[in-house]
Design an enzyme around this catalytic site. Structure first.
Site, PDB file in Angstrom:
ATOM      1  N   CYS A  98      51.404 -48.925  14.433  1.00 21.95           N
ATOM      2  CA  CYS A  98      50.450 -47.975  15.028  1.00 21.95           C
ATOM      3  C   CYS A  98      50.742 -47.605  16.487  1.00 21.95           C
ATOM      4  CB  CYS A  98      49.038 -48.543  14.926  1.00 21.95           C
ATOM      5  SG  CYS A  98      48.438 -48.598  13.237  1.00 21.95           S
ATOM      6  N   VAL A 153      45.222 -51.118   5.617  1.00 23.66           N
ATOM      7  CA  VAL A 153      43.850 -50.654   5.816  1.00 23.66           C
ATOM      8  C   VAL A 153      43.106 -50.593   4.480  1.00 23.66           C
ATOM      9  CG1 VAL A 153      42.467 -48.647   6.497  1.00 23.66           C
ATOM     10  CG2 VAL A 153      44.374 -49.395   7.934  1.00 23.66           C
ATOM     11  N   THR A 181      44.826 -42.492  10.500  1.00 27.36           N
ATOM     12  CA  THR A 181      44.875 -41.885  11.829  1.00 27.36           C
ATOM     13  C   THR A 181      45.489 -40.487  11.714  1.00 27.36           C
ATOM     14  OG1 THR A 181      45.175 -44.071  12.779  1.00 27.36           O
ATOM     15  CG2 THR A 181      45.775 -42.195  14.171  1.00 27.36           C
ATOM     16  N   ARG A 198      57.133 -53.163  10.233  1.00 28.62           N
ATOM     17  CA  ARG A 198      57.366 -51.797  10.734  1.00 28.62           C
ATOM     18  C   ARG A 198      57.338 -51.779  12.257  1.00 28.62           C
ATOM     19  NH1 ARG A 198      52.818 -48.745   7.302  1.00 28.62           N
ATOM     20  NH2 ARG A 198      51.753 -50.694   7.786  1.00 28.62           N
ATOM     21  N   LYS A 228      51.186 -52.227  -6.668  1.00 30.55           N
ATOM     22  CA  LYS A 228      49.994 -52.576  -5.879  1.00 30.55           C
ATOM     23  C   LYS A 228      48.733 -52.483  -6.737  1.00 30.55           C
ATOM     24  CE  LYS A 228      51.739 -51.280  -1.344  1.00 30.55           C
ATOM     25  NZ  LYS A 228      51.476 -50.689  -0.045  1.00 30.55           N
TER      26      LYS A 228
HETATM   27  P1  NAD Z   1      50.369 -48.669   4.529  1.00 28.22           P
HETATM   28  O1  NAD Z   1      51.675 -48.001   4.580  1.00 28.22           O
HETATM   29  O2  NAD Z   1      50.285 -50.149   4.570  1.00 28.22           O
HETATM   30  O3  NAD Z   1      49.579 -48.212   3.226  1.00 28.22           O
HETATM   31  C1  NAD Z   1      49.553 -46.886   2.776  1.00 28.22           C
HETATM   32  C2  NAD Z   1      49.365 -46.906   1.261  1.00 28.22           C
HETATM   33  O4  NAD Z   1      49.191 -45.566   0.806  1.00 28.22           O
HETATM   34  C3  NAD Z   1      50.563 -47.472   0.509  1.00 28.22           C
HETATM   35  O5  NAD Z   1      50.113 -48.462  -0.387  1.00 28.22           O
HETATM   36  C4  NAD Z   1      51.129 -46.277  -0.253  1.00 28.22           C
HETATM   37  O6  NAD Z   1      51.693 -46.612  -1.498  1.00 28.22           O
HETATM   38  C5  NAD Z   1      49.858 -45.455  -0.435  1.00 28.22           C
HETATM   39  N1  NAD Z   1      50.086 -44.040  -0.723  1.00 28.22           N
HETATM   40  C6  NAD Z   1      51.060 -43.222  -0.262  1.00 28.22           C
HETATM   41  N2  NAD Z   1      50.911 -41.993  -0.768  1.00 28.22           N
HETATM   42  C7  NAD Z   1      49.809 -42.028  -1.543  1.00 28.22           C
HETATM   43  C8  NAD Z   1      49.128 -41.061  -2.325  1.00 28.22           C
HETATM   44  N3  NAD Z   1      49.554 -39.790  -2.386  1.00 28.22           N
HETATM   45  N4  NAD Z   1      48.037 -41.451  -2.996  1.00 28.22           N
HETATM   46  C9  NAD Z   1      47.600 -42.728  -2.935  1.00 28.22           C
HETATM   47  N5  NAD Z   1      48.199 -43.684  -2.220  1.00 28.22           N
HETATM   48  C10 NAD Z   1      49.284 -43.333  -1.530  1.00 28.22           C
HETATM   49  O7  NAD Z   1      49.514 -48.011   5.723  1.00 28.22           O
HETATM   50  P2  NAD Z   1      48.428 -48.729   6.652  1.00 28.22           P
HETATM   51  O8  NAD Z   1      49.097 -49.608   7.634  1.00 28.22           O
HETATM   52  O9  NAD Z   1      47.346 -49.277   5.791  1.00 28.22           O
HETATM   53  O10 NAD Z   1      47.871 -47.472   7.475  1.00 28.22           O
HETATM   54  C11 NAD Z   1      47.126 -46.450   6.837  1.00 28.22           C
HETATM   55  C12 NAD Z   1      46.549 -45.526   7.886  1.00 28.22           C
HETATM   56  O11 NAD Z   1      45.623 -46.231   8.706  1.00 28.22           O
HETATM   57  C13 NAD Z   1      47.577 -44.927   8.841  1.00 28.22           C
HETATM   58  O12 NAD Z   1      47.150 -43.650   9.195  1.00 28.22           O
HETATM   59  C14 NAD Z   1      47.500 -45.833  10.053  1.00 28.22           C
HETATM   60  O13 NAD Z   1      47.913 -45.181  11.233  1.00 28.22           O
HETATM   61  C15 NAD Z   1      46.015 -46.151  10.069  1.00 28.22           C
HETATM   62  N6  NAD Z   1      45.687 -47.445  10.679  1.00 28.22           N
HETATM   63  C16 NAD Z   1      46.449 -48.539  10.425  1.00 28.22           C
HETATM   64  C17 NAD Z   1      46.107 -49.756  10.988  1.00 28.22           C
HETATM   65  C18 NAD Z   1      46.962 -50.976  10.745  1.00 28.22           C
HETATM   66  O14 NAD Z   1      46.785 -51.957  11.465  1.00 28.22           O
HETATM   67  N7  NAD Z   1      47.856 -50.990   9.779  1.00 28.22           N
HETATM   68  C19 NAD Z   1      44.973 -49.858  11.806  1.00 28.22           C
HETATM   69  C20 NAD Z   1      44.212 -48.722  12.018  1.00 28.22           C
HETATM   70  C21 NAD Z   1      44.562 -47.505  11.444  1.00 28.22           C
END
Ligand code: NAD
Length: 439
Positions: A267, A11, A124, A330, A35
């Protein structure tokens, strides 16, 4: 606008690139130094259509950068987007570790910052999370919510594999807040998007992703059950669902109504379980929601049963991600299928271009290292090598390149879990197990 984004995963990386492409100045913040370095080198942190070019261009234009320095990023911006992971605990409760760890930085830094700062939660989260963060920031900074700062729910609706397209064509833009000022600031982020903007109460916006994803899982499971009945009767279930969706009184979209394999990903299973657990905590009975996962398990068992009926032991997987176009493993049902087959003594090889060309530094790399290191040793880099070696091919994702690969695998048994057969030239049909006929 000057924007900071916390979390540079699926995201966060897409939001970073797309907001910059819309003219904003954006700084990404992540605890993962690799990253951060990737963004500062002009490279995306994920595998996703079009994102490499967007990040490279916006980096060249000087509109994006990344840092591990939270303080500097918060002070340099007036709007922060939180996009860190929100995994669930084993019981299905929301694990707020990452969100709270980011929130604590705001609790420190906003104390010394002037001006109205908006924090938009793109992750989320369960209803009540924005409230919890706002109370914590008020407590630590002495500042007042909706006067000095606001914590807004702004759920993300993109789907991996089509994330950039979805960013620019969202089904809606949802902003949950009681602050008109915060709503109008967040709204300007999405001014150019062709989507209805809905302003709702914070709690309402927070629950929406859980409701949406539960409904998507319900649609898939419903379609799969219809598909199983149809296949037993020799009826084309996809035609049935197409006709079903033409019923104007239902007014229902075809999305997710494609009978096939089990759903998965980072998700749907998590958010379905989250809503189920919420209901449980509220002492509510939700038998419909509670049984969706069971249907999904049955779909997995059907695939295993089909493969067990054959004595061939060398199984080649075409695709291991949870869908086409992403390196995200995942909760991939293909991973679960592969692990089950290994446990039953089959020999496996796996081909997935997205995974082996992935940056292997981000979420995907962490996931492989922590959860499935044994599967990475089964990956091959060449689809032809996989086809040559395999007795049975299992098609788990609908990658365009597999159409050609399968067209040249005419002597193999094929378990087509994604109905890629429909894409193949009828003149070049392969002999094999068609999920909709044999499963
Ligand atoms: P992800 O795991 O790909 O990315 C999360 C990032 O956050 C990682 O790069 C991690 O290193 C970083 N992180 C962790 N702790 C941190 C901190 N304290 N400070 C800064 N960065 C930190 O997750 P994602 O798939 O992008 O999902 C993120 C959120 O969005 C979740 O809540 C998910 O449910 C929601 N979401 C995801 C999608 C999807 O398709 N992946 C779609 C809609 C909503």
């Amino acid at each position: 606008m000057n924007i900071s984004i916390f979390g540079l995963g699926y995201v966060g990386c897409v939001s970073l690139g797309c907001l910059a492409q819309n003219g904003h100045q954006v700084v990404g913040v992540d605890v993962n130094k690799t990253k951060v370095d990737q963004i500062n080198d002009g490279r995306a942190t994920i595998v996703e259509k079009d994102i490499d070019a967007i990040i490279a261009t916006q980096h060249l234009l000087g509109r994006i950068r990344a840092t591990t320095n939270f303080r500097e990023a918060i002070l340099a911006t007036d709007l922060s987007i939180i996009a860190v992971g929100t995994p669930s605990t084993a019981q299905g409760h929301l694990n707020l570790t990452y969100i709270l760890s980011v929130a604590e930085h705001f609790g420190e830094v906003l104390r010394e910052k002037d001006g109205f700062h908006v924090i938009a939660l793109r992750s989320t989260v369960m209803p009540g999370t924005c409230e919890k963060i706002a109370a914590m920031i008020e407590d630590r900074t002495g500042k007042t919510r909706d006067v000095d700062f606001a914590v807004v729910s702004n759920p993300e609706f993109l789907r991996e594999g089509t994330a950039v397209h979805d960013y620019y064509h969202p089904p809606l833009t949802l902003i949950g807040t009681e602050s008109e000022r915060a709503a109008s600031i967040v709204r300007t982020l999405y001014d150019e998007l062709p989507a209805e903007v809905v302003i709702a109460e914070t709690k309402t916006a927070e629950i929406m992703k859980y409701v949406n994803n539960t409904y998507h899982a319900l649609k898939i499971s419903f379609a799969n059950e219809v598909g199983n009945i149809c296949s037993s009767l020799g009826i084309d279930s996809h035609e049935v669902m197409d006709i079903f969706c033409k019923d104007k009184q239902l007014n229902i979209s075809k999305y997710y109504f494609k009978p096939g394999f089990a759903y998965g990903g980072s998700c749907l299973p998590k958010d379905l379980k989250g809503l189920q657990t919420l209901a449980h905590d509220l002492y509510l009975q939700v038998p419909v929601i509670s049984s969706i996962h069971r249907t999904n398990e049955i779909q997995m068992q059907r695939a295993i049963a089909v493969l067990m009926r054959h004595s061939h032991r060398n199984i080649g997987f075409l695709g291991i991600g949870f869908k086409a176009g992403t390196d995200d493993l995942r909760n991939s049902p293909a991973v679960e299928l592969a692990e089950t087959l290994l446990g039953k003594g089959f020999t496996l090889k796996i081909y997935d271009r997205n995974v082996h060309t992935s940056k292997l530094t981000g979420t995907n790399k962490e996931y492989i290292d922590q959860h499935i290191p044994h599967l990475s040793r089964l990956m091959v880099q060449d689809a032809e090598e996989l086809v040559e070696w395999s007795d049975v091919l299992v098609v788990c994702t609908k990658e365009a390149e597999f159409v050609q690969v399968l067209g040249e695998a005419s002597n193999k048994i094929i378990l087509d879990l994604v109905r890629i057969q429909a894409e193949i030239d009828p003149a070049n049909q392969y002999i094999g197990i068609n999920w909709s006929q044999d499963a």
